[in-house]
Structure formats: C-alpha cells, structure tokens
Scaffold this motif. Structure first.
Motif, PDB file in Angstrom:
ATOM      1  N   GLY A  48      36.028  34.928  44.860  1.00  0.00           N
ATOM      2  CA  GLY A  48      37.738  34.969  43.924  1.00  0.00           C
ATOM      3  C   GLY A  48      36.687  34.672  42.216  1.00  0.00           C
ATOM      4  N   LYS A  49      36.235  33.830  42.167  1.00  0.00           N
ATOM      5  CA  LYS A  49      35.081  33.588  41.154  1.00  0.00           C
ATOM      6  C   LYS A  49      34.983  34.815  40.453  1.00  0.00           C
ATOM      7  CE  LYS A  49      35.921  28.903  41.510  1.00  0.00           C
ATOM      8  NZ  LYS A  49      37.641  28.363  41.308  1.00  0.00           N
ATOM      9  N   ALA A  50      34.314  34.181  39.471  1.00  0.00           N
ATOM     10  CA  ALA A  50      33.723  35.479  37.902  1.00  0.00           C
ATOM     11  C   ALA A  50      32.134  34.874  37.466  1.00  0.00           C
ATOM     12  CB  ALA A  50      34.013  36.934  37.770  1.00  0.00           C
ATOM     13  N   ARG A  51      31.291  35.543  37.764  1.00  0.00           N
ATOM     14  CA  ARG A  51      30.476  35.414  37.067  1.00  0.00           C
ATOM     15  C   ARG A  51      29.758  35.709  35.682  1.00  0.00           C
ATOM     16  NH1 ARG A  51      25.304  37.493  40.435  1.00  0.00           N
ATOM     17  NH2 ARG A  51      25.260  36.274  42.073  1.00  0.00           N
ATOM     18  N   MET A  52      30.010  34.710  34.628  1.00  0.00           N
ATOM     19  CA  MET A  52      30.350  35.219  33.091  1.00  0.00           C
ATOM     20  C   MET A  52      29.030  35.138  32.227  1.00  0.00           C
ATOM     21  SD  MET A  52      32.254  33.352  30.705  1.00  0.00           S
ATOM     22  CE  MET A  52      34.121  33.597  30.490  1.00  0.00           C
ATOM     23  N   LEU A  59      42.244  37.429  43.436  1.00  0.00           N
ATOM     24  CA  LEU A  59      41.583  38.109  43.355  1.00  0.00           C
ATOM     25  C   LEU A  59      40.297  37.740  43.730  1.00  0.00           C
ATOM     26  CD1 LEU A  59      41.007  35.796  39.924  1.00  0.00           C
ATOM     27  CD2 LEU A  59      41.688  37.670  39.527  1.00  0.00           C
ATOM     28  N   TYR A 105      43.403  37.041  35.619  1.00  0.00           N
ATOM     29  CA  TYR A 105      41.956  36.852  34.853  1.00  0.00           C
ATOM     30  C   TYR A 105      41.478  35.987  33.671  1.00  0.00           C
ATOM     31  CZ  TYR A 105      37.104  37.996  35.820  1.00  0.00           C
ATOM     32  OH  TYR A 105      36.208  38.543  36.106  1.00  0.00           O
ATOM     33  N   TRP A 106      42.645  36.941  32.566  1.00  0.00           N
ATOM     34  CA  TRP A 106      41.581  36.017  31.328  1.00  0.00           C
ATOM     35  C   TRP A 106      41.690  34.375  31.450  1.00  0.00           C
ATOM     36  CZ3 TRP A 106      42.533  39.458  27.019  1.00  0.00           C
ATOM     37  CH2 TRP A 106      42.672  40.621  27.223  1.00  0.00           C
ATOM     38  N   PRO A 107      40.693  34.000  31.176  1.00  0.00           N
ATOM     39  CA  PRO A 107      40.302  32.213  31.041  1.00  0.00           C
ATOM     40  C   PRO A 107      41.316  31.457  29.593  1.00  0.00           C
ATOM     41  CG  PRO A 107      38.829  33.396  30.518  1.00  0.00           C
ATOM     42  CD  PRO A 107      39.465  34.488  30.964  1.00  0.00           C
ATOM     43  N   PHE A 108      41.657  32.083  29.087  1.00  0.00           N
ATOM     44  CA  PHE A 108      42.040  31.374  27.317  1.00  0.00           C
ATOM     45  C   PHE A 108      43.567  31.990  27.065  1.00  0.00           C
ATOM     46  CE2 PHE A 108      37.357  31.124  28.063  1.00  0.00           C
ATOM     47  CZ  PHE A 108      37.778  29.700  28.290  1.00  0.00           C
ATOM     48  N   LEU A 133      33.046  39.747  39.443  1.00  0.00           N
ATOM     49  CA  LEU A 133      34.232  39.269  40.818  1.00  0.00           C
ATOM     50  C   LEU A 133      33.279  39.116  42.102  1.00  0.00           C
ATOM     51  CD1 LEU A 133      37.177  37.748  40.608  1.00  0.00           C
ATOM     52  CD2 LEU A 133      38.360  40.422  41.625  1.00  0.00           C
ATOM     53  N   LEU A 134      33.373  38.083  42.384  1.00  0.00           N
ATOM     54  CA  LEU A 134      32.382  37.489  43.755  1.00  0.00           C
ATOM     55  C   LEU A 134      33.671  36.948  44.663  1.00  0.00           C
ATOM     56  CD1 LEU A 134      29.874  35.035  42.718  1.00  0.00           C
ATOM     57  CD2 LEU A 134      29.692  37.320  42.395  1.00  0.00           C
ATOM     58  N   ASP A 166      39.057  27.908  35.441  1.00  0.00           N
ATOM     59  CA  ASP A 166      37.815  27.022  35.794  1.00  0.00           C
ATOM     60  C   ASP A 166      37.527  28.550  36.707  1.00  0.00           C
ATOM     61  OD1 ASP A 166      38.821  24.907  35.198  1.00  0.00           O
ATOM     62  OD2 ASP A 166      39.633  24.695  36.039  1.00  0.00           O
ATOM     63  N   GLY A 167      37.776  29.698  36.741  1.00  0.00           N
ATOM     64  CA  GLY A 167      37.585  30.875  37.704  1.00  0.00           C
ATOM     65  C   GLY A 167      36.481  31.628  37.170  1.00  0.00           C
ATOM     66  N   PHE A 168      35.452  30.798  35.694  1.00  0.00           N
ATOM     67  CA  PHE A 168      34.192  31.267  36.308  1.00  0.00           C
ATOM     68  C   PHE A 168      32.900  30.479  35.914  1.00  0.00           C
ATOM     69  CE2 PHE A 168      38.080  33.756  34.440  1.00  0.00           C
ATOM     70  CZ  PHE A 168      37.262  35.139  34.315  1.00  0.00           C
ATOM     71  N   LEU A 169      31.799  31.562  36.215  1.00  0.00           N
ATOM     72  CA  LEU A 169      30.708  30.444  36.228  1.00  0.00           C
ATOM     73  C   LEU A 169      30.024  30.699  35.768  1.00  0.00           C
ATOM     74  CD1 LEU A 169      30.580  31.362  40.371  1.00  0.00           C
ATOM     75  CD2 LEU A 169      31.201  29.703  39.515  1.00  0.00           C
ATOM     76  N   ASN A 211      43.027  30.361  35.561  1.00  0.00           N
ATOM     77  CA  ASN A 211      42.210  31.107  36.142  1.00  0.00           C
ATOM     78  C   ASN A 211      40.820  30.346  35.305  1.00  0.00           C
ATOM     79  OD1 ASN A 211      40.680  32.125  38.094  1.00  0.00           O
ATOM     80  ND2 ASN A 211      39.706  33.858  36.649  1.00  0.00           N
ATOM     81  N   THR A 244      35.094  38.303  28.803  1.00  0.00           N
ATOM     82  CA  THR A 244      36.222  37.448  29.940  1.00  0.00           C
ATOM     83  C   THR A 244      36.881  38.143  30.528  1.00  0.00           C
ATOM     84  OG1 THR A 244      37.928  37.815  27.964  1.00  0.00           O
ATOM     85  CG2 THR A 244      36.790  35.038  28.161  1.00  0.00           C
ATOM     86  N   SER A 245      38.196  39.218  30.377  1.00  0.00           N
ATOM     87  CA  SER A 245      38.455  40.193  31.064  1.00  0.00           C
ATOM     88  C   SER A 245      37.549  41.314  32.022  1.00  0.00           C
ATOM     89  CB  SER A 245      40.048  40.737  30.611  1.00  0.00           C
ATOM     90  OG  SER A 245      39.225  41.503  29.726  1.00  0.00           O
ATOM     91  N   LYS A 258      42.938  42.009  38.243  1.00  0.00           N
ATOM     92  CA  LYS A 258      42.860  41.211  36.936  1.00  0.00           C
ATOM     93  C   LYS A 258      43.573  41.635  35.936  1.00  0.00           C
ATOM     94  CE  LYS A 258      38.397  42.871  37.655  1.00  0.00           C
ATOM     95  NZ  LYS A 258      37.002  42.598  37.128  1.00  0.00           N
TER      96      LYS A 258
END
Lengths: 429, 212
Positions: free
Chosen positions: A293-297, B95, B107-110, A289-290, B169-172, B167, A283-284, B102
């Motif tokens: 501001g969203k990041a691929r996971m 971000l 940044y951390w989602p959970f 990071l794109l 919802d910050g991950f794709l 954040n 996660t961290s 971060k």
C-alpha cells in the motif's frame, strides 16, 4: 500486339494517377485503408518479362511534394491509440509502430504522443522561457536567444514510464506496438542547461528545478539539480528539423534516460528551489504502488529493456527458411552491452548482433538470423546494459513490486510463434 | 506567486539586480532580465510547505456551489467520478488491496498539490480560469468530502501548508532500484530452469484495437 499492350498500360496509368492524387490530398485516406494496400497481390503485368508503367512513363516532378511523405504503400505504418484507455483523446497516448521501423532513428511523424491537455500551437515569436527562483538573475529567453548559445546534438530515447503498464497482471494487448510503443529515439539539437545557467547564475541553496509546460495542463515536474547540470537540454529540433507540434514545438526539455513525463514539452519556465515541488505528476501519478500500500516516489531512471520487433504479433512469419529476427534494446543507465535471444521461452539463449552506433541512453538495434521450419517458438529477448543490469522476467518484478505499480515494467516479453506462423503475446508461468 | 512572501522577494530581487547585474557577470550576454511582474504572472506553483500559495481563502460550505458548477459534470456530485473521468474522493483503506483506488483524499500526500493542479489545469479545457478563492473553495470541498476538514474550516494561503493528508507517509524514498540484480551480467545461457507453460494469451482477452 505491342500496341495493345501499350494501350492497356496507359489505361492502368490513368487509374493509378487518379488514385495517387486522391491519396496525396488526404493522408487520412491512407490510414483508413492500410490493410487493403498491403494485401494486394503483385500485379503480373508489372513482373518480368513485362514492363511496369513506372518504367515507361513520367512520374511526379519536383514541384509536386514540397514536403515529402512516405510511400502510399506504407500507409499502415502509423501511430495507433487504444480508445478505451482514457476518457479523452486530448489527455491520452498513442504508440510508435516499432514493428515497422529499422535502425535506431524514429521518424518524427511516428514518435508516440502523450498529452495531458492536447497539442499546443505556438508561434515561435510568442515563445518565452522564464528562469526564476534561486538564481542570481531571473531571466527570460526567446527562441532566438536559445539558438545563439553553444549547441549540442545528441541521440536519446524517450520512454513513458507507463510503457507496458497494461501487462503487469498478464498479457493484455496483442501487439508489439501497444505493449512497447511508448518509446521513441531521435537526435535532439539544443542548448545544455548547464550552459544556459551560466547566464542566470545559480544560488547555492538551489537543489531542485520545477520544469513547467505552457500547454493547458501546465505540466510540471521536479528534477534534482545534479541531473539538470549533468545532461539535460532545452531542445528545439529533432532529427534535423524543428520539433513537431506534438513533441513540444518550439522547445522542450530533454532529460536523458529518465521517464518521459519529465521531458516537459512546450516548456515555458524553470523555477529553482531548495525542495521538490510535489506536483500532481510526481505524487498522484508516476509513483509505483507496492503490495504494502506504500508507493515508491521519484523513480526516474528507465531500466534496461528490449523487445523483438519482428517476428511479433504484427509481423507473422510468412515463409519457411531463413529469417532475420530484429529488435531494439535501451537503458536509462548507459549503453547496451549485450542482448540475448531465446526461441524456447528462456531455456536456452543466443547472443544477438548489436548494430552500430551503440549510444548511451539511446535505442540500440539488434538482429539474429534464424531458420524456421514450421515449428512452435517462444521468442524472448533479454538486454544487459553496461552496469551489468540484466532485464528481468515479469515474475521477478512481481515478487518485489506486486502487480499494481503501473509504471516501470521493463520485463521480458514472450511472443508465441504458432505452426501457421502467427505470433501472439503470451505469458509464461 | 502573488503571496506576500514572494512580493517581498521580488522587490528585493529588483534591488539586487540593479546593484549587481552587469553584462560582465554573464558569460554570453543573451536573454533579458525578467521583471517581478512578469515572473508573478507565470509563477503559479504551490509547494507542500505553502510556499507560493496565493492570497485567498474558501470553505467547503461555499465550495459546494462552484464544485457543482465546474467539476461535477466529469467527477460526479460527490467526487465519485463519471464515465471514465476519475473519482476525486473515496478509496480510503484500498491502497494495499488488489484494486487500489487512488484519489485526492486516499492517495495524494499534500493538499498543496490539489490546489496547484486545480488552479493550473482545471476545469479541463479552461485552465487557469478559476479565481484563487474559488480554487480554495473547491479544495476545501474535496477535503471535507474526504473527512479531512470540517465544512466551515477556512482553507487559505496561511494554512494550506499545514493540512495533514491521510496518506502523507505513504511514499518511499529514495528509489531502491536496481532492485533486481540476481545475475550481475552473467545470466543463465543454456538449460535454464524456467517454466515455459503458457498461462495467458492477449488474444483471449480480446481488447486489442483492430485496424479497420
């Protein structure tokens, strides 16, 4: 005349022997003076028509080196780190000296290290692998248990997802080792997880595995069950001998073609669950990071990549005439199909020779002969894998991902060969 | 996993093993059945939905003291970081900028990940030395500094799975790669239109370590 010569040689031998003893007692002494050893000119007394001392006198016996080390003259071939990168050496990385290696096998002592809590020291008698969660039987295996399962022996590359991570915004580190050296390639011996899981059984709901290390970082990553059952291994040996402590002795997870962070070292536990665990590392860290501001996971696969290992910043061209350009290519999606080389910054390309064996998810060696007559060159290599994926340029990557991804920079590097033969890591644009 | 849910699971598992696990079910008959006690000692992970969260609780108010004692030396009194040790809070809204920060709260989602990581790996060099309550307290203190909970909010195994991180919802997903497939195995070989101007040299940046 002959007698005198013998006397001189004998004196030389004594000095040399003392050096050898000092050297043998401390590997560190070698690594502190690699330049000195390398820059020594040839000794005319050892050249034809003279007889070198090693031709006349006895060398070491079989009782001197119970575990052999490389020649003292190879003291410059070492892992190196970049001190300013991290706050502490126990949670840090060093780099494989790719520029000094041949073939596709990385010697065990040169495999780059990445630790998050230092190197754990584990007596194999104290090793236990626990498998729990959504399995039919929660079980514990000793190292001896693991070695009694059907065995697999496979070559795989392991690349850190952050390899080349310092180069996203521009050429920053002037070395093949520092820009590409977070990769190594060894033959693993171990048990396939698909075999191990026949023993525990698997519940239908099991979709994810949490792999957990026993080191002081408690390294954890979630891995989808399909990958675990496809080709993952619990390995206890590399290149024919026990894993090195820094590579997870006595056992580690092998996740072929996927980012090195998932190959949990000093493994102690596999937990099966119905959802990913969303650990700190997935996660961290190890998220890309794109610019939005969203990041691929969960970007697990290591895309095709290649590097020219010589000439390179560490391997200048020392003479005009014929040379063998050497390099390595790899892909997490399968075999390398082709490698092209350019000497004019990507305007024109020639296909290099691939050397067997060309294995899936393994480093592949390529070479290409070339003549150098003192002109400036812009060297590049471009890998194509069996899925027809072509290694991209940095600007192609930047257009889609920006410059803050850190991870998964598999772009083509450029080495500038100057008229004096020196080589620099440069960025074209 | 010392949570109540896990204890029940462990208990039912023992019954299950006693009833069904015979050597004939196992292909190789290697290894030993793990006891629920053995599993509980090592099974320390906590998932975003709170699964695995050990019984315990803490507030930011009570966390300030333990944070100062075991975290602040590296991460600063207010989570701002020290030397090259990372900041833990701050960076909100950064971000999408040129220099993203971060942190756990930006940044951390959970929240579960913060608990899981601190319990298993912190303090650096003294892993798994904190009590569960101390860990809840430290997590609560970080979440409070990041304006995610109030100072007197009681963070616990019951609600850690319900904390909404800024954040989240910050991950794709899923991975869109290969995201570059312009040439499909047939890249340009001759007279390619590329720029070969040198726009940067690593030598000029001068941060490469040199052999002594």
């Amino acid at each position: 005349m002959k007698k005198n010569k013998k006397k001189e040689l004998s004196t030389f031998k004594k000095i040399n022997r003392r050096d050898l003893i000092i050297g043998a007692s401390s590997i560190g002494a070698f690594s502190l003076t690699p330049k000195k050893l390398l820059s020594e000119e040839a000794n005319p007394e050892n050249l034809p028509p003279n007889l070198p001392e090693w031709t006349q006198y006895l060398g070491d016996g079989v009782d001197v080196n119970p575990y052999g080390m490389p020649s003292e003259f190879e003291g410059h071939v070492i892992r190196r780190n970049v001190e300013w990168l991290t706050a502490s050496a126990e949670s840090s990385v060093n780099f494989t000296p790719l520029q000094d290696l041949e073939g596709i096998v990385t010697p065990n002592g040169l495999c780059f290290e990445r630790h998050h809590g230092g190197v754990s020291v584990i007596n194999p008698q104290d090793f236990r692998l626990m498998i729990n969660g959504l399995v039919d039987r929660e079980m514990i295996f000793t190292l001896d248990d693991l070695k009694r399962f059907p065995q697999t022996n496979k070559f795989y590359f392991l690349e850190c997802a952050a390899n080349g991570g310092m180069e996203w915004r521009g050429s920053q580190l002037n070395g093949c080792q520092y820009t590409f050296g977070m990769v190594h390639n060894v033959q693993y011996t171990g048990v396939k997880l698909s075999d191990l899981l026949l023993e525990t059984g698997l519940k239908e709901k099991a979709k994810w595995v949490l792999a957990e290390g026993s080191d002081s970082s408690g390294m954890t990553r979630s891995i989808p069950i399909e990958k675990i059952l496809d080709d993952c291994i619990i390995a206890w040996a590399m290149n024919g001998e026990a894993l090195r402590p820094e590579q997870g002795y006595p056992a580690r997870l092998v996740v072929p073609g996927w980012e090195g962070n998932m190959w949990v070292k000093w493994i102690r536990r596999l937990e099966f669950g119905d959802k990913p665990y969303m650990t700190r590392e997935e996660t961290s860290k190890y998220t890309d990071l794109l610019t939005s501001g969203k990041a691929r996971m969960f970007t697990w696969v290591m895309d095709a990549k290649s590097v020219i290992t010589s000439p390179s910043p560490e391997k200048p061209i020392l003479a005009k005439g014929l040379h063998q350009l050497r390099g390595l290519a790899w892909s997490g999606r399968g075999k390398i199909k082709r490698v092209d080389v350019s000497i004019d910054g990507g305007k024109n390309w020639k296909t290099a020779q691939l050397h067997s064996p060309v294995l899936s998810k393994s480093l592949t060696r390529f070479t290409l002969p070339f003549e150098w007559n003192g002109e400036e060159l812009l060297l590049q290599s471009r890998a194509i894998d069996e899925t027809n994926y072509v290694q991209p340029t940095i600007s192609e990557l930047q257009k889609i991902r920006g410059v803050n991804s850190i991870y998964h920079n598999n772009s083509i590097a450029t080495w500038l060969v100057s008229k004096n033969g020196k080589v620099d890591n440069v960025r074209l644009g | 996993m010392l949570g109540l849910v896990r204890c029940i699971l462990g208990f039912s598992l023992i019954i299950f093993i006693a009833n069904t696990a015979t050597a004939s079910d196992r292909k190789f008959n290697l290894g030993q059945i793990a006891s629920s006690e053995e599993v509980a000692g090592w099974d320390i992970d906590v998932r975003p939905d709170g699964f695995g969260a050990p019984i315990g609780s803490g507030t930011a108010f009570s966390g300030e003291e333990i944070y100062a004692e075991v975290c602040a030396a590296c991460h600063g009194d207010f989570g701002e970081g020290a030397d090259r040790w990372p900041p833990l809070v701050g960076g909100e809204g950064s971000l999408a900028s040129h220099d993203p920060e971060k942190t756990t709260t930006s940044y951390w989602p959970f929240a579960s990940t913060i608990f899981d990581y601190i319990y298993r790996a912190m303090p650096y060099g003294e892993a798994q030395s904190l009590s569960y309550d101390e860990t809840y307290e430290i997590v609560a203190y970080l979440l409070y500094m990041g304006d995610i909970i109030e100072e007197d909010f009681v963070l616990s195994d019951k609600n850690i799975g319900e904390i909404e991180m800024p954040n989240k919802d910050g991950f794709l997903l899923p991975d869109p790669r290969p995201d570059i497939m312009n040439t499909h195995g047939n890249p340009c070989m001759t007279n390619c239109q590329v720029s070969t101007n040198i726009i940067g040299k690593a030598r000029d940046i001068d941060v490469t370590p040199e052999d002594e």
